[in-house]
Design a protein around this motif. Structure first.
Motif: not given
Lengths: 466, 91
Positions: A285, A288-289, A291-292, A295, A335, A338, A368, A372, A429
């Protein structure tokens, strides 16, 4: 030190201008004076020569009419009425025998025969010359003329008076020219100083700015248009530099801030994994965090680079013809899950076909990003409408939403890097999306406009030349 | 999965898929057993060379899961956190 100062002064514009002014002024007045002086000399001599010539003509006529005797008595009478120190009269025959002479003890001897020989050689009737004398300082204007078959008359007139007043002229002019040099140097210095004093002002400001006070400005109100324009240009350059510096500083601060948070989180995760033993799933876990978070960072850096590259226009875009309608529909389709989840009504109003020649990848990303944003900032049950149309040789794409809107204060800044409105911070963002949209749009020779009403919605309009 | 009739059948049951879901499943099947990242999916399935902020891939995977895995005990689509997604039979 002193030598250096003198050297600097010699090379200064002030010094050069002053010297140039003085030299030019002096040269001009000297030339003017010389012309004037020689003109006076010429006129005086002409008048004297005319008088002498008149006298010899009179005696030539008398000789012809009444003979030598009456000429002699006439000369005697005339000579007696004159001062022998100022004028002299001599009459001699071709052999050189003196027939008449005034008292020559004031003057000295004159080589009468040589002059006569010269006249006869050159077949003249008279000659006029300036005769110098060993005994005296002044010269005489002297005419030697053949007035009869065997008589030569010589009349001389002292130039003492003429020399005297020419000397007075010379002195007067010298004084005048010297004072003119001084005055012109002074005036030149004043003029040059007035021109350079404003320049020094500009220099002073530039020096102050170099030492750190970036908000200093030059006084624009100068005495001369040139300096005024220099100051204005200088100031506008400073304004531009300052605004660039400020925005760079802001971007730097933002980058630092936005990099710091994910890095701190990564560090926290790593620290936690070291503190105590955990199950393998817990470690997975954490990885993975990590990596996130990485990213996010990589995405941010890549976007920054994309913006910079688009703004610099380094790579020529690959231009191809493609169907814009398909591209928009694909983006909307992407989209769809979503928007459905948020119960947003995603509407499109598109023509059958709209082909454009542009860079497909960039266009994709612009559309996009705008789509978005529209979905992201529109509350559930809202509407997002995308429309496109070709008109007057232009292609216009509109993104209209019924979202939270952008306040008037934020509107001018939304395209700035890392700018986030207060109310958008909660949405995640990094504030690069619109910067990228703008950079890409401009690199595709398009424009982007935005209008927005707070709490009612926004409309982003893209316009591209077909 | 029939690529020509664009039909998908799982255990004798026909599954209705949207075009985007169909191409996503096709990509997962071609890479069965391997983990594919979101970036790979964006690029190969939908021809986008970037990842949007909003997780459009995840949303699409959710839809696909709904249709493929919901009514079965054996789950085929797995999420590998931080890396991507994999289609395989084991859990």
């Amino acid at each position: 030190m002193l030598f250096g100062k003198i050297h600097n002064f010699k090379n200064s514009l002030l010094f050069r201008l002053t010297i140039l002014y003085a030299v030019a002024f002096t040269a001009l007045s000297t030339i003017g004076f010389l012309i004037f002086y020689y003109r006076i000399y010429d006129v005086t001599m002409e008048r004297l020569d005319f008088e002498l010539l008149e006298k010899t003509r009179k005696y030539t006529a008398l000789m012809k009419e009444s003979g030598q005797e009456s000429v002699l008595s006439e000369i005697t009478d005339e000579a007696e009425s004159e001062d022998p120190q100022e004028d002299f009269y001599r009459l001699f025959n071709f052999k050189g025998d003196i027939l008449f002479t005034t008292d020559m003890s004031f003057w000295g001897t004159i080589a009468g025969k040589d002059i006569l020989a010269k006249i006869q050689n050159e077949a003249l009737t008279y000659t006029i010359q300036n005769q110098p004398f060993a005994k005296r300082d002044d010269r005489a204007r002297m005419i030697t003329a053949i007035i009869g078959p065997d008589s030569v008359l010589q009349i001389g007139e002292s130039l003492e008076e003429v020399d005297e007043y020419l000397n007075i002229f010379l002195k007067l002019f010298s004084i005048l020219v010297i004072s003119l040099i001084i005055v012109s140097a002074f005036i030149g210095w004043l003029l040059a100083r007035r021109a350079t004093i404003d320049m020094q002002e500009v220099t002073k400001t530039a020096e102050e700015i170099s030492s750190g006070s970036y908000d200093r400005r030059v006084q624009v109100k100068g005495r001369y248009k040139e300096i005024e324009r220099l100051s204005a240009a200088f100031n506008s350059m400073l304004d531009r530099i300052q605004s660039l510096l400020n925005s760079m500083k802001e971007i730097n601060d933002n980058i630092a801030h936005d990099l710091r948070s994910p890095l701190a989180r990564i560090r926290g995760i790593a620290e936690m994994s070291l503190l105590k033993e955990k199950s393998i799933d817990a470690y997975k876990d954490m990885a993975a965090s990590t990596i996130e978070e990485c990213d996010t960072l990589i995405g941010m850096i890549n976007t920054m680079l994309d913006i910079t590259e688009a703004e610099a226009g380094v790579n020529g875009d690959e231009i191809e013809e493609f169907e814009l309608v398909t591209l928009i529909l694909e983006a909307c389709e992407l989209f769809r899950p979503i928007s459905e989840e948020k119960k947003i009504n995603l509407k499109t109003d598109l023509p059958e076909s709209l082909t454009v020649k542009s860079n497909r990848k960039k266009m994709q990303r612009i559309i996009m990003n705008l789509l978005e944003n529209a979905i992201k900032y529109t509350p559930p049950e809202g509407t997002v409408a995308v429309s496109a149309a070709a008109r007057n040789g232009e292609i216009r794409i509109d993104f209209k939403d019924t979202g939270m809107g952008i306040s008037k204060n934020d509107l001018p800044h939304i395209f700035e890097r890392f700018y986030r409105c207060d109310r958008s911070r909660s949405q995640g963002g990094v504030g690069l999306g619109l910067s990228l949209v703008k950079a890409y749009t401009q690199s595709l020779n398009g424009t982007i406009q935005v209008e927005s009403t707070l709490n009612q919605g926004s409309r982003f309009a893209l316009v591209f030349g077909a | 999965m029939n690529l020509i009739s664009r039909e998908v059948v799982r255990a004798g049951q026909k599954v209705e898929l949207q075009p985007l879901e169909f191409s996503l499943l096709e990509y997962l099947l071609r890479n069965a057993g391997r983990v594919v990242s979101k970036t790979m999916i964006m690029e190969h399935v939908w021809d986008y060379n970037f990842n949007p902020q909003t997780n459009v891939v995840e949303a699409r995977i959710c839809y696909l899961r709904d249709k493929i895995d919901k009514n079965f005990d054996t789950k085929l689509i797995h999420t590998v956190r931080g890396v991507g997604y994999a289609l395989r039979e084991d859990s």
